[in-house]
Structure formats: C-alpha cells, structure tokens
Design an enzyme around this catalytic site. Structure first.
Site, PDB file in Angstrom:
ATOM      1  N   GLY D 146      -6.286  -3.579   2.666  1.00 52.94           N
ATOM      2  CA  GLY D 146      -4.897  -3.228   2.944  1.00 52.94           C
ATOM      3  C   GLY D 146      -4.383  -3.994   4.156  1.00 52.94           C
ATOM      4  CB  CYS D 147      -0.992  -5.031   5.194  1.00 57.38           C
ATOM      5  SG  CYS D 147      -0.066  -3.550   4.748  1.00 57.38           S
ATOM      6  CE1 TYR D 148       1.177  -0.455   9.126  1.00 56.22           C
ATOM      7  CE2 TYR D 148       1.006   0.672   7.031  1.00 56.22           C
ATOM      8  CZ  TYR D 148       1.764   0.259   8.103  1.00 56.22           C
ATOM      9  OH  TYR D 148       3.098   0.569   8.151  1.00 56.22           O
ATOM     10  CB  ALA D 151      -3.167  -5.906  11.423  1.00 56.23           C
TER      11      ALA D 151
END
Lengths: 335, 335, 335, 335
Positions: D146-148, D151
């Site tokens: 996932g993007c969260y 990062a």
C-alpha cells in the site's frame, strides 16, 4: 552525439530543458551555465538528485564554443540578445527562448526596448514547427515562440481564411503561474492566486503583437486581435479560448483535422480540451465549435513545454535533421 | 418580524440562505424543510454548530402557510414549479432559485422540459434588482437569476446601445465548482478539476437563452451571443469575460460609472477585477477596456451569493419595502 | 462608543481586524495607521471599497492618544515592543498581535532578539481567553497568542493531567500560507506551495517554546514537546494533530466536553475536525481519540481569526466587560 | 520481449502502469482488460491519444495465458484474490496491487473480509524491494505494498533498533486525493477537499496493521503504532511524518544514509522533504531530525507511483532479473 549547452539553467524553462535533454539519444548536455555558477545543478534543482549531476559554470561567453555547438538560451529578454550576438560570432547555433528575436524590429522596440542586434534579428527564424519547419531546418538562430502565441496561433491559423474581414479575433487566454517564472511578485504570491482568477495586462500584453504579426506573415492578412490573458490558480498549463466571426458556415473539426492531419503533436479533439491532458507533454490539443457564423476555438498546451522547452528541443531536432519526436515528452501528468 | 421558510436546505444555496437570514433583523427563519427532514440543521451542515439550531421538517406543502409568508425555494428545476404552483395558491410569496420561472415558455421548454405552471410563469418577475426593482416591489413570485446571467447581464447591459448591429457578443465565463452543487459527478471529482480548466457545454449551456432573452426585454434589441462556460479549480466565485464589437469609440469606465452610480452592490473598478474580492459578498465588480472598436468587459461575482442566495434576500428586502442592503453580506473573504 | 486604533493595517491580520471592528456595536475604529500612510484604506485593501472608507495615517506615536484609548498592534516583532513602550506611557491599552510579550524574557531572547521593554513584559497578559479570562479583564497589555500555540494549547491542555510523565507530546501542525503574511519569499510563491506540502523549521520553530511555557504555567508541569509545522496549499486555516502517551485509559471526548462545557468558541466534535468549518470564524473545533494509552487530538482554527484577529477582539471585549461574543465572526466560509 | 497483461486498466494505477510499461524495453503490453472492455484504451484515458493505442478486452480469465506470462492486477480487493487464484493455476505470474495478499490471514480477515485464497496467501511475497528483494526474485505472486505502508516503512525501518521499548510510533500521514481512486464519494468532491484538510479513519485505517506486521516480520519486534491519515488538497503525493521516542541519542541522517547507501530509489535529504520533488517518480525522499530522545522522520512519495504502479514495475524487473531501474520514472513534475 552533438554537444549542447544551456545558458540560464536556474529557472523553470532551464529545468525543463535539462529534464528533456538528459534522455536525448543524440544531444549531450555538455555545458550548463548561470550568472553565478554553482557547484552542482542539484543545488539549484534538488529534484534532480540521483537523476543528473553536473557542474554549473559561471557564464563566460568566450568559452562556450569549447563545450558545445548548439546553445539554448533560457534568459530574460535583452540579456538574450547581448549573448546571442557574441555566440553567433563564434559559430554557435542558438535557440533563444526569450522574446528578443520573435518580432519585427518595429514591434519589438514598441513593446520591449531598443534592439541591439538588428542584424541577427533580420534572419532569425520563428520556431513554430508546424508552420516554419522548412526554414527551421537551415536556421542558425531560432526565436522560440512565446507560450500564449503558440497556443493561440495553432488554434487560429487554420481558420484565418474563413474569418470575416475587419472583424476582431478575441483571445481569452488563461495561464498557470509558472508562466511568469520564479520571480517573487505580488501576483506570484500564493494568497493572491489561490481561489482566484483575474485578467492582467488586458489588451496591452506583449504577446499580442507576436500573434498578430505571425498571422500576417503566414496568411498575408491584416487581422485585428484583442488579447486578454488571465492568471489561473494552477502551476502549469494554458488554455486559450478564441472567438471569431465567420464569413460562412463551416465544419470546424473537419478543418482542424485537415490542417493538422500530418502533425503528430497536435491532437484535434471532438470534446472540449483540458490543460491536464497536455501537462507534461509537447501536445497542443485543439477543439472548435460554431454557432452559425460565430466560432469558438479552444487550445490547450503545457506552457513550460510546448510553450517553451519541449518546443525548443523539437526545433533542435529539426535543425539537425533528426526525427522531430526524438526525446520529446508525450506522456501527460494525468491524473 | 416576517416569518420566512426555506425549502431545500441541504445544498449550498440553502446553506447560504440560512447564513444570511439568521442575522436578518426583519425576517425570521420559521420553517426549514427538505425531502427527507432531519432532526437538526446541524446534521446537514455541521459548520452551523453553535450558530443556528433548528429542526428540518419533511416537506409537507399543505403546512407551509402555517409557518411563514415568504418561501425561498432552493430546489432542482421541475420540482420547483410543482411546489410553487401549490404554495402560491395558499397565498405564500415565493422566491424561486431554480430556473423554472426565468424564461419565456418557448425558451424554457426548448432548453429544459415541458412547463407545468404556465399561468404563474406569465407573471413571474426576474429578480435582477438593478434592472427590475420596480416590478420586484409588487411581485408574488420572483425568478431568481442564474449565476452566469447575473454576472453577464450586469456587465453587458450598459453597453448594448453601443454594440455593432448583427455582431456577436462573446461571453467567456469561468465558474467555481460550487456552482454545480453537491452532486457527485465526474466533473466535481477533485482530480478532474484540480490543476485543470476546461470549457463545458460550449454554446449549448442553458444559461445562454436567459442572457439573450433579458437583453431583448430590457433593450428591445435582438442580440447574438455566444456563451462558453469553463470550470475553474476554485470552490467559489465566477469571472465573466465579455467581448464585443462597438459601433463607435467609447470610454467604458465612464459608461459603467454612469449606469451604476446609484447602485451600492456594483463596484466599477479601474483595474481588472478578481473573484476573491467579491467572495462572501453580494457585490458585482466590473471593469472594462477598449481597443478601438473592440470592447472587453470583466465581471466578477460570488456565484453562490450574488449568483444565488444573497441576491434572493435582496429581492426579499425589496418585496417588503426594506432597505435593500439589510443583512446582505458585503465583507469579502480576502485574503 | 470606545475609540480604538489599529497600527499596522496593511497586512492580513490588520485587514481582519478592520473587517471585524467595522461591525462592532461598542468599538469605533477612529485611527488606522501604517508606516507610510495612505489616502484611503481602500487603496491598501480594494476589497473594502463600498464597505469602509478611512484615511490611513502615517504612524506618529505621540498622537495616538488623541484618537483612541485601545490600540491593536498588527506589526512585526521588535517594532511592536518599541511602540508598546511609548503607547503605554500615554495611558493607552494595547493588544499586541506580535510575539513580543508572549514569552518569558529568557525564552524570548533565546528565540527572538534582546527584549527592550522588560518592564511591561513582566505584567503582560497572555490573551488565550479560555485560560486567562480573569487576568485579561484587568489587563493594560495583552500578548495575543500565536496561531500555532492557540490551536495546540486548546487541544492539549485538557489532557495534561493524563499524560505519562517524561513522555513527549508530538505536535504535527499544518498551516495555510496566510500565516506567513504578505511578504514575498520562496515559500510564499504559488509554485512552491501548490500541489505540495512540506515541514519547515522542524523542531526549532519559535512557537514551540510558547506552547511549552504556557503548559508549564497553567499546569505546573514540565512537559516535553516536539513541534513540527508544515505548510499547506491553502490560504487560510490550521489543523494541529497532537500525539501523546497516556498514563491510563480515558474517554477523550468526555474530557473535552467537560473542560469546555461553558466555552462557546470551542466545539468538541465527535468526528474528525476539518479546517473549512472554522474558516471565517473564531471557533476552535476539537476532536480526540485513543488507542489504549496512545492519544490523538485534532484541533482546527482559522489562523487569521482565532489564531490572530478575532481572538484579539474577544480579548478587547473581555477587557471592557462586554459580552465576549460581541461582533465576533461565527459563520464559516463553508462551502 | 516478455508479454505482460494489465487487468483493471480504467483506474489511476492502471493508467500509471500503462504509462510506464509502454516505454519498457523488455516488457510488452500484450493484454489490457477491464470488466466491460472498450474499443480502445484512449476511450478510457483520452490523454493517451497519439501515445498508445490498444483494444481493451473484456476480462476472460481463461484466455489471459494466451496473451502474456505476467499480469498486473489493478483491481479492488476481493476481486483480486478471486482472479489471482485462477491465473496462478494457469502458470501466470502475478503482481497484485490490491490489499489481498499483503497481510497475514488473521489480520486480513480482521480488517477486510474472509480470505478465499489462503493457499496462495501463504507464499505471496511483499513487494517492498529494499527489504524483500531476494524473495521477490523467485516470486510467482507479489503483494504490492500500500502507499501509506511504503512511505511509512521506508522511513521507520532504519530506526526500529533505536526506539524505546513499549513506546508508540505515531504516524501522521497526508495523502493526495488520487489515493482514493476515481470513485465518486463525498470525500472526493472538489468542494470537500479544496481549501481544507482533515483526518479520516483515525487509528482504524486498514493500512495500520500492514505497517505493524511488516515491522514485526523484518525486525522481530512488536511495536505499537498509531496511524492517522489525512486528506490533502492535492491530486498526487504523500507525506508521512513519523514521531518516535528513542532509547539513546543518534545522528538520524547518518543512520538513513547508511541504511540506504546502495538504494538508488531512496534519497536521504538534509532538508525537510516535499512531495512535489517525488511526484512523477519512484523516489522515496526521507529526512529525519532529533531533539534529544524525540525523533521526527519525514518521508515523501508519489502515492500512485512508488505507492503503487512504479513500485510494481520495479518488482517485475526484479522477478525477471532485469536492472531494477529499467523504465522506472525518475524525473519529477517540478515545477
């Protein structure tokens, strides 16, 4: 590989030139310079970290010829002509992104300042590829078009023959803020621009004579235009809405498709164009629609690319006989 | 205190009506209703917490007269006329913010749908105060103008007598997204709008006949207009850029100042107008400039206030003989 | 009517003070001044045209007392203390919107510059009404809180007793660009801010000691805080997200509701707060949620109003024994 | 050339996959499919006109193997696992951009729904290249992060050993709206997002267990995290601010530089990072700073690229033994 140079690398168009040319298979960036110089281009543009590393030289005009044979000038007007004069003497080819060689002497001096390089002005070629391709091939000095004239001319020119004599072409242009460069001014302050829109320099904007003059040269027709630019709360992109009165009823999409059937970088659209679809690319998207003898044309470009840096590289490609599309960005930022 | 009602309180214009009327010294909000009702208006509009508390009734047309004598309808077209018909029978006064009573029957049915309340349509008054003030005074039914027509007409009307016969007035309108309401559509999605601009419904937008028709009524002149709306990446605000061909040279600022010298809600500006200065207010800011016989007019409003809710309350003030300025917002959101 | 003055009327907070005070039933703006003066306030703030007209005087400290008895200073730090010193001598009351009287001398000199008015600093009252109301009543000099400390303190203070000793309170603050004022800097350029977000002055921001010091004064507890501000691509508004470690499990909404049950300008929310609902108002909206012993608090204000100008007028209301709510804006800009 | 397929090409991540893969020198897009099919991909994505032309097939799982050997799934969770199960049986390799194979069964079922492909879940490889490169090489099924979590994990992982036992890591994440996809919801409406910011799903967001679980797997340490996502008024980009309590004082930049010294796609920055510099690229930019035992980490990515599509292509490059950087975008959208 052809060695090229970029003088004026600290601004937005300088950065865009770098971003395009680092992937060019035939041009090699061999010289980057600014007024002050810098240890590395990544100091000026941190987004280039891990992407491109290069010393930024302090401009020394005498040395440029030792590094490259073609120079892109991304400088303010007036400085550009002073440099061009010297660099041409050294046998360099120049693509000038400023306004200095775009206009006839009388228009230039009326809208800018006294011209100090009339000799070269007289043979500079206006770098709008779709209309001046043949002359660009042999040019030593290209006057790269302004962003407003690029979007406006590509939209209007196919229709000039159909426009009522003595009528005015009204050009309602809307530009992102990057068009005004990095300079800190009240109109680049976030709070002035955000949640806002307004016209600026109405009627008297300097890009107005550029549009009129090129129509006259290309179509041998003296056309009245009224040009009103607006600032948009967006960073990048330009939409030009053009209004004209026709002599006769026409099918505007057919006319556009016919005019640009061989032009890869122009996309004639059957629905209204938007700027986002052209952001990040050299495309000019055009749509048009009539209501009886009233014509609406909508033309969208990326102001920093088709309106400056990618069009400059297309011109360079043409000058060297390369495929026009070589290394030119075509993949948009959508979404 | 006059008891008033608001039917259709869940949308943006309903909310703006509430925000104005809760501070009105002569009108009292005594009835708020939506299709579904709600325990409290703060459920629909949480920003009203600690500001205004009130049950939201489920619409029951038979009961409205028990609560109020004037009703604002903030409803979709078609629903509005069905309700108006019933409410007028009960002796209520109506200010309808929809399009249902704005147009002549032939234009309405061409651009919307069959009209089911022709009787009342024939005596509805168009609520543009600067031009219909006298009729508004005695009206029972006000058709509150559209946002685009409000900004366009206030800009154009002073110049109609100077415009070349048979020429077209080109209207390039730019609107914030709130003008399209709360509905979820592809063109209200953040990603579609942000960093973008595009024309929509070019030429065929429904506000076009509203503009043309009112010019004809007020100036007894059949004028061609070409209307192109664009969506801006802003929430609130509208800028209309108008282009026309003149019969003669004029001083446009003088003409504007003369036309509107007694109009508090119109600010004639000597520099190009911007939307932010009108956001949050009922002001219409207007600027104009000529180049020989070409005219540029720039007109800015808050689309939800002057383009809808605050203009509606001005109309209510006039209907009741109050000072037009009573409770009308004039302090902008700047910065 | 009490005559008041505003010194430093050219910036955003000066404008907001004017916008509030022109409608105040007990305070009359009788003196507006800037360093340079201006024929009319509408020259500095064209959005005030038709709203408020007034000469802007060139600052002359000796004369201020002839015009007013209470002065709002909307000036840079350092200038503010130089003026305050003089104006207090003339018997004027001061509400200072700068940082000059917010901190203890040792913190001030560490984070700003040498303090030149220690005498008055020692009796200045910190103008956070919910916590210093009683002292504000009798104050001659109010240090109006910073925007970050206002949002942070209102969120944190109810929970201080529950926070683990020796743990750090982490404050992740996000501010609109107007917080940095009208000054032209790289970080106020539209292109830097738009479609972007970044932390600035992490840990070392000057508002950090202001938060810590007030917690210590109010709760007699030495608390560690880590303060990280971020710039948002919005004009107006501030959201502060606070993270802390608890000694025990709590019901945070209950604690908030209890702490602020009598506070009109604080709205405890049961859903996450957003900045838009507070824009244009003096409200501070607060939400909190726990996961075992981890606490999240979210606090939203309008940085120019609750974070500066409307809080200043609340303080003025308290100083004069008026209803705190008098003329204070509560209707948000939503939508 | 390896033939690859993209199933689910109508959304943002599908478009980004196409934009990367059309220029890939070793992968050839030979199959594009959606639930409904379409005559040409340019109907779904008009920005691809003149760039890429291709029929969009209606999904028919039985046929996929005839077109390609590697499939990218850009589908909603639950649909993805149903397809994966079938496609793996046919010997295809899968890179799944949904959440379906990212979590252990117990976490998946707690936060999503019953899992219907436990068999394959047990051997799926988590596609975060910097930490799972060796396993990705031999994988048949990649769960693209996932993007969260991407990062967050890239920012936190280098510091896990230094973090105080039993303390909580607070993750304040800020995402552009494109992260939520094309779906029309109240929180994707322009008016909800513009000039606003708010937390959503605080604490309970589904990406929270993904972060915790991977820390546990990689560092064999059970860490408490509190994850709060916020929606930003930007289209593209993600900034994650991480707060933690340290056991000891450290030099965080040194630790980052050491951890990532061989990682091309991670740029350790000595100034706070911003999202714009990573927009359009696969870079993750990271900055960190301490105040005694309090640690702040700031990590920025393009949510659609490093947070989805370009990371997926990096995974594909690794699976096939190609240079990881092959065709991966590194030139940012700045300005």
């Amino acid at each position: 590989m052809i060695n090229i140079g970029i003088i004026g690398a600290s601004g937005y168009t300088g950065l865009e030139l770098i971003k395009i040319l680092i992937n060019h298979p035939k041009f090699k960036i061999n010289y980057i310079a600014t007024t002050e110089g810098s240890e590395n281009i990544t100091n000026l543009h941190p987004s280039l970290e891990n992407v491109f590393s290069c010393e930024v030289k302090k401009i020394d005009l005498k040395n440029v010829k030792n590094y490259c044979e073609l120079v892109f000038l991304a400088l303010p007007h007036k400085t550009a002509m002073a440099y061009t004069k010297e660099l041409l003497k050294d046998g360099l080819k120049i693509i000038d992104l400023s306004a200095d060689y775009r206009l006839k002497i009388e228009n230039y001096e009326k809208f800018y300042c006294p011209h100090e390089d009339k000799e070269n002005l007289s043979h500079a070629i206006y770098g709008l590829p779709e209309y001046f391709r043949d002359k660009i091939k042999d040019a030593k000095l290209i006057a790269n078009p302004g962003c407003y004239p690029t979007a406006s001319l590509l939209g209007i020119l196919p229709f000039i023959d159909y426009i009522e004599d003595n009528s005015t072409i009204f050009i309602d242009a809307k530009s992102g803020v990057s068009g005004a460069g990095k300079k800190l001014t009240e109109t680049s302050h976030f709070v002035t621009i955000n949640e806002n829109i307004f016209a600026y320099n109405p009627i008297s904007h300097r890009h107005s004579p550029e549009i009129r003059e090129k129509i006259e040269i290309l179509k041998e027709k003296n056309i009245k235009t009224l040009f009103i630019p607006h600032l948009l709360p967006v960073t990048r992109g330009m939409l030009v809405s053009i209004y004209a009165t026709l002599k006769t009823t026409i099918n505007p999409i057919d006319i556009l498709k016919n005019s640009y059937k061989d032009e890869f970088f122009i996309r004639v659209r059957e629905n209204p164009v938007d700027i986002k679809s052209t952001s990040g690319t050299n495309f000019c998207d055009i749509y048009a629609k009539c209501d009886e003898n009233s014509l609406f044309i909508s033309s969208a470009i990326d102001n920093l690319l088709r309106g400056a840096s990618s069009q400059a590289v297309v011109n360079a490609n043409i000058m060297y006989g390369f495929d026009e599309k070589l290394a030119i960005p075509i993949i948009s930022y959508v979404p």
